[in-house]
Design a protein around this motif. Structure first.
Motif, PDB file in Angstrom:
ATOM      1  N   VAL A   1       0.774  -1.303   0.119  1.00 22.23           N
ATOM      2  CA  VAL A   1       0.042   0.041   0.065  1.00 22.23           C
ATOM      3  C   VAL A   1       0.928   1.349   0.096  1.00 22.23           C
ATOM      4  O   VAL A   1       1.635   1.488   0.847  1.00 22.23           O
ATOM      5  N   GLY A   2       0.869   2.199  -1.170  1.00 22.28           N
ATOM      6  CA  GLY A   2       1.593   3.161  -1.270  1.00 22.28           C
ATOM      7  C   GLY A   2       3.116   3.045  -1.492  1.00 22.28           C
ATOM      8  O   GLY A   2       3.867   3.994  -1.336  1.00 22.28           O
ATOM      9  N   ARG A   3       3.419   1.770  -1.671  1.00 24.44           N
ATOM     10  CA  ARG A   3       4.962   1.437  -1.953  1.00 24.44           C
ATOM     11  C   ARG A   3       4.848   0.626  -2.944  1.00 24.44           C
ATOM     12  O   ARG A   3       4.003  -0.134  -3.542  1.00 24.44           O
ATOM     13  N   PRO A   4       6.218   0.396  -3.671  1.00 27.93           N
ATOM     14  CA  PRO A   4       6.366  -0.584  -5.021  1.00 27.93           C
ATOM     15  C   PRO A   4       6.540  -1.908  -4.195  1.00 27.93           C
ATOM     16  O   PRO A   4       6.814  -2.141  -3.183  1.00 27.93           O
ATOM     17  N   HIS A   5       6.354  -2.698  -5.164  1.00 31.62           N
ATOM     18  CA  HIS A   5       6.285  -4.205  -4.773  1.00 31.62           C
ATOM     19  C   HIS A   5       7.904  -4.297  -4.490  1.00 31.62           C
ATOM     20  O   HIS A   5       8.723  -3.995  -5.548  1.00 31.62           O
ATOM     21  N   PRO A   6       8.202  -5.345  -3.653  1.00 25.87           N
ATOM     22  CA  PRO A   6       9.675  -5.588  -3.135  1.00 25.87           C
ATOM     23  C   PRO A   6      10.451  -6.227  -4.199  1.00 25.87           C
ATOM     24  O   PRO A   6      11.660  -5.895  -4.242  1.00 25.87           O
ATOM     25  N   MET A   7       9.633  -6.840  -5.459  1.00 29.08           N
ATOM     26  CA  MET A   7      10.455  -7.147  -6.452  1.00 29.08           C
ATOM     27  C   MET A   7      11.157  -5.970  -7.330  1.00 29.08           C
ATOM     28  O   MET A   7      12.280  -5.976  -7.955  1.00 29.08           O
ATOM     29  N   ILE A   8      10.534  -4.850  -7.316  1.00 30.84           N
ATOM     30  CA  ILE A   8      10.936  -3.544  -7.912  1.00 30.84           C
ATOM     31  C   ILE A   8      11.781  -2.722  -7.088  1.00 30.84           C
ATOM     32  O   ILE A   8      12.841  -2.333  -7.605  1.00 30.84           O
ATOM     33  N   ASP A   9      11.482  -2.541  -5.987  1.00 35.08           N
ATOM     34  CA  ASP A   9      12.233  -1.633  -4.711  1.00 35.08           C
ATOM     35  C   ASP A   9      12.498  -2.751  -3.383  1.00 35.08           C
ATOM     36  O   ASP A   9      11.380  -3.003  -2.786  1.00 35.08           O
ATOM     37  N   PRO A  10      13.596  -2.906  -3.439  1.00 31.24           N
ATOM     38  CA  PRO A  10      13.859  -4.083  -2.047  1.00 31.24           C
ATOM     39  C   PRO A  10      13.879  -3.325  -0.911  1.00 31.24           C
ATOM     40  O   PRO A  10      14.135  -4.037   0.118  1.00 31.24           O
ATOM     41  N   THR A  11      13.370  -2.080  -0.767  1.00 30.19           N
ATOM     42  CA  THR A  11      13.543  -1.572   0.507  1.00 30.19           C
ATOM     43  C   THR A  11      12.697  -2.245   1.777  1.00 30.19           C
ATOM     44  O   THR A  11      13.147  -2.254   2.854  1.00 30.19           O
ATOM     45  N   THR A  12      11.406  -2.480   1.327  1.00 28.80           N
ATOM     46  CA  THR A  12      10.596  -3.170   2.218  1.00 28.80           C
ATOM     47  C   THR A  12      11.192  -4.259   2.908  1.00 28.80           C
ATOM     48  O   THR A  12      11.200  -4.582   3.906  1.00 28.80           O
ATOM     49  N   ARG A  13      11.968  -5.336   2.056  1.00 27.12           N
ATOM     50  CA  ARG A  13      12.438  -6.301   2.420  1.00 27.12           C
ATOM     51  C   ARG A  13      13.730  -5.981   3.330  1.00 27.12           C
ATOM     52  O   ARG A  13      13.993  -6.715   4.265  1.00 27.12           O
ATOM     53  N   SER A  14      14.228  -5.044   2.728  1.00 23.81           N
ATOM     54  CA  SER A  14      15.514  -4.576   3.476  1.00 23.81           C
ATOM     55  C   SER A  14      15.299  -3.952   5.122  1.00 23.81           C
ATOM     56  O   SER A  14      15.911  -4.532   5.912  1.00 23.81           O
ATOM     57  N   ILE A  15      14.037  -3.551   5.226  1.00 23.65           N
ATOM     58  CA  ILE A  15      13.680  -2.984   6.444  1.00 23.65           C
ATOM     59  C   ILE A  15      13.294  -4.448   7.468  1.00 23.65           C
ATOM     60  O   ILE A  15      13.745  -4.419   8.434  1.00 23.65           O
ATOM     61  N   GLU A  16      12.656  -5.251   6.824  1.00 26.44           N
ATOM     62  CA  GLU A  16      12.311  -6.482   7.478  1.00 26.44           C
ATOM     63  C   GLU A  16      13.354  -7.482   7.948  1.00 26.44           C
ATOM     64  O   GLU A  16      13.584  -7.643   8.987  1.00 26.44           O
ATOM     65  N   ILE A  17      14.443  -7.254   6.989  1.00 30.00           N
ATOM     66  CA  ILE A  17      15.842  -8.067   7.423  1.00 30.00           C
ATOM     67  C   ILE A  17      16.429  -7.309   8.435  1.00 30.00           C
ATOM     68  O   ILE A  17      16.939  -8.012   9.446  1.00 30.00           O
ATOM     69  N   GLU A  18      16.301  -6.130   8.522  1.00 29.99           N
ATOM     70  CA  GLU A  18      17.331  -5.434   9.451  1.00 29.99           C
ATOM     71  C   GLU A  18      16.520  -5.552  11.095  1.00 29.99           C
ATOM     72  O   GLU A  18      17.203  -5.311  11.922  1.00 29.99           O
ATOM     73  N   LYS A  19      15.154  -5.979  10.942  1.00 31.30           N
ATOM     74  CA  LYS A  19      14.633  -6.277  12.247  1.00 31.30           C
ATOM     75  C   LYS A  19      15.141  -7.425  12.942  1.00 31.30           C
ATOM     76  O   LYS A  19      14.889  -7.643  14.227  1.00 31.30           O
ATOM     77  N   LEU A  20      15.757  -8.066  12.278  1.00 32.64           N
ATOM     78  CA  LEU A  20      16.584  -9.463  12.616  1.00 32.64           C
ATOM     79  C   LEU A  20      17.850  -9.194  13.552  1.00 32.64           C
ATOM     80  O   LEU A  20      18.081  -9.947  14.476  1.00 32.64           O
ATOM     81  N   ILE A  21      18.200  -7.653  13.680  1.00 31.11           N
ATOM     82  CA  ILE A  21      19.001  -7.438  14.741  1.00 31.11           C
ATOM     83  C   ILE A  21      18.560  -7.612  16.190  1.00 31.11           C
ATOM     84  O   ILE A  21      19.160  -8.079  17.108  1.00 31.11           O
TER      85      ILE A  21
END
Length: 555
Positions: A385-405
């Motif tokens: 919603v209001g964001r590009p699909h993660p295959m187009i823009d990986p930002t969403t997944r990068s944020i989720e990955i960084e939560k693993l800290i």
């Protein structure tokens, strides 16, 4: 009309005589020629097939019986066939003398003296004598492979139990194939060396399975034959259990593959139970059976030879990668997928390994959440919603990955890297950047294993190999498919409960053979550099059982 003659005291193996029979039968003067040793079994066969002649009555197992069938009276045919037989026997002798010298012995003790450290006796003599030769080998502390068939099942059970009591194995009777430590035993193929160990109660089944594995660019550590009756109710899988123990203790055999004709159900259960006590993945194929589920713990059930080979290769790939990764026992798995279908399949596969059900509602893109493990579809509406699909823009997944800290209980991260037109120009690079932040923040005391799969081709704008290299250079594991990725992830977070207690036999380090029977088997072994002595066996006391028994008692 049958004409016949006997050649006294000239023992030859059955295969050579069969080939001679076929060659002599091609003569235009005859209808058919049958040449056999004068054993009791062969005499019965001559009578059954219509080749019997009264001259054969007094023939001994060391005598060659030649029967000639002609359509009309022709007394001179005997001299012609006798001459042709002598020519063929001479050719066999001359062929044996050509090429590299083959060590030979006419007595058992002489064979043992020529190779005192021999650890295998390969037997291809007539079935009625095979058990006696096998017992001689076992009493000398040698493993036995019996190519010979027509051995009574009672003798098979006694020999195999005697071998098991001595820490040895009897492969066979009617064992057509084995390949141990690179040595081709009887019917065998030239195979690449690898980490898949094969056990089989089916000779051509072993050969086809091994060949399929080679076609998948993998190799075989050892292939141990059992003989077609080993998994019968009468024999009870005696040699199968020994072979499983041997390869369980063999460090080179990371994955085991087992193939047989349909076993007795009680024996199947006993063999499966033995497999489940082994801390290695095992592929089991009981030909003709239709598995109700794909695996029983560490035992994967196949329904065809090609499927068994594919499963073994897949498990071997996982085993190879496992050796390069540190276990994260007790940790959980997190899957962050850009592709919805990939997330769904990953959830399905992981649920099967965990013995749970995937999430049925997929709320917030959650495809699986069980026992602390989680698979998420980041392409779900809630994330776009209001964001590009993660295959187009990986930002969403990068944020989720960084939560693993902060999610220090997660030890394994699963993800996909999807290439092609419309996708991010460098999806692997974005993954690497996020993962490195997590690893630096968590430190060496709380490692994170990252396992990726790639969807795409070499000719995609991002280039599959380039993306794979980016991941690998960042210490991210790249697996061939989702099933391999899930298997590796679950293997890293679990630990085996059953340590291996069997002793690895020395024969797996190298085979040294005494060959009794077909000379060609010895020649094949010699051609591969396998130490071999050809024991020119012939029936003791001319095949007279009573006299042979007396001689045995005197010795």
């Amino acid at each position: 009309m049958i004409y016949a003659f006997i050649k006294k005291g000239s023992f030859q193996d059955s295969v050579s005589l069969m080939l001679i029979s076929r060659k002599l039968s091609a003569s235009p003067e005859v209808e058919e020629v049958s040449v056999m040793m004068g054993t009791p079994a062969n005499k019965s066969l001559l009578e059954t097939t219509g080749f019997w002649h009264d001259d054969f009555t007094d023939a001994t197992p060391n005598d060659i019986c030649a029967a000639v069938r002609v359509g009309a009276e022709n007394p001179g045919i005997v001299d012609l066939i006798r001459e042709q037989l002598e020519t063929e026997l001479t050719a066999i002798t001359q062929a044996a003398g050509q090429g590299q010298h083959l060590a030979k012995a006419r007595r058992w003790q002489s064979a043992c003296d020529k190779m005192p450290d021999a650890n295998l006796l390969l037997i291809s003599v007539a079935g009625e004598y095979a058990a006696g030769v096998a017992e001689q080998g076992l009493l000398s502390g040698k493993n036995v492979m019996m190519f010979s068939d027509n051995v009574p099942v009672e003798q098979e059970v006694a020999l195999k139990q005697q071998a098991r009591d001595r820490g040895l194995i009897v492969m066979g009777p009617d064992c057509g194939t084995a390949m141990i430590a690179g040595a081709p035993l009887a019917f065998a193929n030239v195979l690449p060396k690898g980490n898949i160990g094969i056990i089989g109660a089916s000779g051509t089944g072993i050969q086809e399975l091994a060949s399929q594995i080679a076609l998948h660019n993998h190799g075989v550590s050892h292939a141990i034959g059992l003989g077609g009756r080993d998994l019968s109710a009468e024999v009870g899988g005696i040699s199968a259990l020994t072979a499983l123990e041997w390869l369980a203790a063999d460090e080179q055999s990371k994955v085991l593959a087992f193939v047989s004709k349909p076993p007795a159900e009680a024996v199947r259960q006993k063999v499966i139970a033995a497999m489940q006590r082994i801390p290695k993945p095992i592929v089991a194929l009981f030909l003709g059976a239709k598995p109700e589920k794909c695996n029983e713990g560490n035992v994967w059930l196949a329904s065809t030879l090609s499927q068994a080979a594919q499963l073994a290769v897949m498990l071997a790939c996982v085993a190879e990668v496992t050796e390069t990764q540190s276990a994260v026992v007790g940790k959980t798995i997190s899957g962050l997928y850009a592709g919805g279908t990939l997330a769904a399949e990953a959830a399905m596969l992981l649920a099967a390994q965990l013995d749970v059900e995937p999430d049925a509602h997929h709320h917030n893109g959650i495809m699986l959440e069980a026992k602390g493990h989680r698979i998420v579809d980041l392409g779900d509406d809630v994330y776009t919603v209001g964001r590009p699909h993660p295959m187009i823009d990986p930002t969403t997944r990068s944020i989720e990955i960084e939560k693993l800290i902060q999610q220090k209980d997660v030890g394994v991260l699963l993800l996909d890297v999807v290439l092609g037109f419309g996708a991010c120009a460098d999806p692997a690079g974005a993954v690497v950047e996020a993962v490195q932040k997590v690893r630096e923040a968590r430190g060496p005391g709380n490692p994170l294993v990252v396992i990726a799969t790639l969807t795409g081709t070499e000719k995609d704008p991002q280039c599959r190999t380039t993306q794979a290299d980016t991941l690998l250079n960042a210490d991210i594991v790249v697996m061939n498919n989702l099933q391999e990725a899930i298997l590796l992830a679950t293997h890293l977070i679990t630990q085996h409960q059953h340590p291996v207690t069997a002793t690895r036999p020395a024969i797996l380090d190298g085979v040294k053979v005494i060959n009794a029977g077909l000379r060609s088997f010895a020649s094949d072994l010699q051609s591969t550099g396998t130490p071999v002595v050809h024991y020119q066996w012939a029936p003791v006391a001319g095949g007279n059982a009573r006299l042979a028994s007396l001689l045995k008692q005197l010795n």
